[in-house]
Design an enzyme around this catalytic site. Structure first.
Site, PDB file in Angstrom:
ATOM      1  N   ARG A 122      48.867  39.043  37.235  1.00 18.59           N
ATOM      2  CA  ARG A 122      48.233  40.260  37.770  1.00 18.59           C
ATOM      3  C   ARG A 122      49.167  41.404  37.436  1.00 18.59           C
ATOM      4  O   ARG A 122      50.322  41.423  37.861  1.00 18.59           O
ATOM      5  CB  ARG A 122      48.027  40.158  39.278  1.00 18.59           C
ATOM      6  CG  ARG A 122      47.606  41.479  39.896  1.00 18.59           C
ATOM      7  CD  ARG A 122      47.166  41.350  41.333  1.00 18.59           C
ATOM      8  NE  ARG A 122      45.831  40.797  41.433  1.00 18.59           N
ATOM      9  CZ  ARG A 122      45.038  40.923  42.506  1.00 18.59           C
ATOM     10  NH1 ARG A 122      45.457  41.578  43.574  1.00 18.59           N
ATOM     11  NH2 ARG A 122      43.834  40.391  42.519  1.00 18.59           N
ATOM     12  N   HIS A 137      38.760  42.263  35.898  1.00 19.91           N
ATOM     13  CA  HIS A 137      39.055  41.289  36.966  1.00 19.91           C
ATOM     14  C   HIS A 137      38.091  40.103  36.785  1.00 19.91           C
ATOM     15  O   HIS A 137      37.221  39.863  37.625  1.00 19.91           O
ATOM     16  CB  HIS A 137      38.870  41.967  38.328  1.00 19.91           C
ATOM     17  CG  HIS A 137      39.492  41.229  39.481  1.00 19.91           C
ATOM     18  ND1 HIS A 137      40.230  40.077  39.333  1.00 19.91           N
ATOM     19  CD2 HIS A 137      39.473  41.498  40.817  1.00 19.91           C
ATOM     20  CE1 HIS A 137      40.628  39.674  40.529  1.00 19.91           C
ATOM     21  NE2 HIS A 137      40.191  40.510  41.439  1.00 19.91           N
ATOM     22  N   GLN A 143      37.360  37.330  39.600  1.00 25.60           N
ATOM     23  CA  GLN A 143      36.543  37.811  40.714  1.00 25.60           C
ATOM     24  C   GLN A 143      35.056  37.659  40.396  1.00 25.60           C
ATOM     25  O   GLN A 143      34.254  37.263  41.257  1.00 25.60           O
ATOM     26  CB  GLN A 143      36.860  39.295  40.975  1.00 25.60           C
ATOM     27  CG  GLN A 143      36.021  39.915  42.062  1.00 25.60           C
ATOM     28  CD  GLN A 143      36.352  39.350  43.432  1.00 25.60           C
ATOM     29  OE1 GLN A 143      37.508  39.310  43.814  1.00 25.60           O
ATOM     30  NE2 GLN A 143      35.356  38.904  44.181  1.00 25.60           N
ATOM     31  N   ASP A 162      33.364  48.665  45.613  1.00 27.73           N
ATOM     32  CA  ASP A 162      34.786  48.321  45.670  1.00 27.73           C
ATOM     33  C   ASP A 162      35.512  49.564  46.162  1.00 27.73           C
ATOM     34  O   ASP A 162      34.939  50.660  46.225  1.00 27.73           O
ATOM     35  CB  ASP A 162      35.267  47.895  44.260  1.00 27.73           C
ATOM     36  CG  ASP A 162      36.716  47.399  44.240  1.00 27.73           C
ATOM     37  OD1 ASP A 162      37.261  47.083  45.322  1.00 27.73           O
ATOM     38  OD2 ASP A 162      37.303  47.337  43.149  1.00 27.73           O
ATOM     39  N   CYS A 180      34.557  42.800  46.577  1.00 32.87           N
ATOM     40  CA  CYS A 180      35.631  41.858  46.254  1.00 32.87           C
ATOM     41  C   CYS A 180      36.713  41.818  47.323  1.00 32.87           C
ATOM     42  O   CYS A 180      37.462  40.841  47.401  1.00 32.87           O
ATOM     43  CB  CYS A 180      36.232  42.190  44.883  1.00 32.87           C
ATOM     44  SG  CYS A 180      37.093  43.777  44.827  1.00 32.87           S
ATOM     45  N   ARG A 219      36.262  32.376  45.835  1.00 38.83           N
ATOM     46  CA  ARG A 219      37.378  32.553  44.903  1.00 38.83           C
ATOM     47  C   ARG A 219      38.059  31.204  44.634  1.00 38.83           C
ATOM     48  O   ARG A 219      38.450  30.921  43.506  1.00 38.83           O
ATOM     49  CB  ARG A 219      38.403  33.567  45.446  1.00 38.83           C
ATOM     50  CG  ARG A 219      37.896  35.003  45.568  1.00 38.83           C
ATOM     51  CD  ARG A 219      37.557  35.630  44.221  1.00 38.83           C
ATOM     52  NE  ARG A 219      38.639  35.604  43.274  1.00 38.83           N
ATOM     53  CZ  ARG A 219      39.642  36.480  43.212  1.00 38.83           C
ATOM     54  NH1 ARG A 219      39.669  37.489  44.065  1.00 38.83           N
ATOM     55  NH2 ARG A 219      40.585  36.378  42.291  1.00 38.83           N
TER      56      ARG A 219
HETATM   57  N1   CP Z   1      39.597  40.524  45.471  1.00 40.39           N
HETATM   58  C1   CP Z   1      40.888  40.329  45.192  1.00 40.39           C
HETATM   59  O1   CP Z   1      41.291  40.141  44.032  1.00 40.39           O
HETATM   60  O2   CP Z   1      41.701  40.316  46.280  1.00 40.39           O
HETATM   61  P1   CP Z   1      43.285  40.309  46.296  1.00 40.39           P
HETATM   62  O3   CP Z   1      43.742  41.645  45.777  1.00 40.39           O
HETATM   63  O4   CP Z   1      43.639  40.109  47.747  1.00 40.39           O
HETATM   64  O5   CP Z   1      43.784  39.203  45.415  1.00 40.39           O
HETATM   65  N1  NVA Z   2      39.686  47.657  42.015  1.00 41.87           N
HETATM   66  C1  NVA Z   2      40.618  47.056  42.928  1.00 41.87           C
HETATM   67  C2  NVA Z   2      40.350  45.599  43.087  1.00 41.87           C
HETATM   68  C3  NVA Z   2      41.231  44.904  44.080  1.00 41.87           C
HETATM   69  C4  NVA Z   2      40.960  43.434  44.179  1.00 41.87           C
HETATM   70  C5  NVA Z   2      42.035  47.293  42.421  1.00 41.87           C
HETATM   71  O1  NVA Z   2      42.273  47.204  41.210  1.00 41.87           O
HETATM   72  O2  NVA Z   2      42.910  47.595  43.237  1.00 41.87           O
END
Ligand code: CP
Ligand code: NVA
Length: 308
Positions: free
Chosen positions: A108, A135, A138, A226, A265, A293
């Site tokens: 990540r 992502h 997700q 989101d 998400c 997930r």
């Molecule tokens: N939806 C999601 O990716 O959550 P986290 O940021 O908690 O991993």
């Molecule tokens: N769009 C958000 C998703 C978090 C799971 C981010 O990138 O922070």
């Protein structure tokens, strides 16, 4: 060939369908079991996943860890700031070292190019656990959730409201691969990535980009939003003001089909992108989505290991 999942297109539509079917089967087979008890076949016994986090995470971190346990393997978390990556060791060297030490890598990161570089140098699977661009994991969970709710993907109408961000980009990619349609209501300046829009249209998905939230939601089977401010972005007052008309609230949900479901998400910001009434309503399946997930991650891992 080592299988990486940087974006959904790396797997393709057939593999995504196989992932969803496998997730449904595995989820049903372990209903009511203690959460960390391995599946009967323990397909990843002896395998370990390293997870690199340059950004915060609750769901991705815990679900990948639980997925590995349920597949009979294990995982470790590498907080980038406390590893040598945080002191400037290159992605290329980290990829080559980790390939000798572990069986798969999840990353990540704030910069999609870093995930690409990791995949370029790694000889074990690299999975995108969220970047600034996309992502994908997700969205496998989201598709699983939609299907669990009895909705078929081909021809499905999905409405997106709010910021045209990484999650929407992966939804658009999925739309092209799985043949559903997307109406995205976003303010000027916050459109999704044009490349993802074009690719979805090329594959036959109908994609409508509109500034009108009601037009986006009209007749939708699934309504998705989101956070208005993604990780690493500034809480700019002008962005929040631009997003305000795109809140998913009861009036907006009334534009969608009566049996429409609401997805997010998470984490959610109640009173910003979604009202409390919608978030807590029977139409909201966000906690099924969060649970999924785990089930989606398992299928993604099995695919990456060539076991699907
Ligand atoms: N939806 C999601 O990716 O959550 P986290 O940021 O908690 O991993
Ligand atoms: N769009 C958000 C998703 C978090 C799971 C981010 O990138 O922070």
């Amino acid at each position: 060939m080592t299988r990486h999942l940087l974006d959904l297109g790396d797997a393709g539509g057939n593999a995504i369908a196989a992932m969803i079917n496998d997730a449904i089967d595995r989820k049903a087979a372990r209903l009511g079991w203690p959460k960390a008890r391995p599946d009967a076949d323990r397909p990843l016994e002896g395998r370990v996943l390293a997870m690199i986090f340059e950004k915060n995470s609750t769901r991705t971190r815990v679900s990948f860890d639980m997925a590995m346990r349920q597949l009979g393997g294990s995982s470790m978390v590498m907080d980038a700031s406390s590893t040598q990556l945080g002191r400037g060791e290159s992605i290329a060297d980290t990829a080559r070292v980790l390939s000798r030490l572990v069986d798969a890598i999840m990353i990540r990161t704030d910069d999609h190019a870093k995930a690409q570089e990791m995949a370029q140098y790694a000889t074990v699977p690299v999975i995108n656990g969220l970047t600034d661009r996309s992502h994908p994991c997700q969205i496998v969970a989201d598709l699983l959730t939609i299907i669990e709710q009895g909705k078929a993907l081909p021809g499905l109408e999905l409405a997106w409201l709010g910021d045209g961000n990484n999650v929407l980009n992966s939804i658009l990619e999925a739309a092209g691969l799985m043949k559903f349609n997307v109406r995205a209501g976003t303010p000027q300046g916050y459109d999704p990535d044009a490349g993802f829009v074009a690719a979805a249209r090329d594959l036959g998905a109908k994609v409508i980009l509109t500034r009108d939230a009601n037009e986006a939601a009209a007749g939708a089977d699934v309504v998705v939003t989101d956070t208005w401010v993604s990780m690493g972005q500034n809480h700019a007052a002008e962005k929040l003001a631009a997003m305000a008309p795109y809140q998913v609230n009861s009036a907006l949900m009334r534009q969608a089909k009566p049996d429409a479901i609401f997805l997010h998400c998470l984490p959610a910001h109640i009173g910003e992108e979604v009202s409390e009434a919608v978030f807590e309503s029977p139409q909201s399946v966000v906690f099924d989505e969060a649970e999924n997930r785990i089930h989606a991650q398992k299928s993604i891992l099995l695919w990456a290991f060539g076991l699907l």
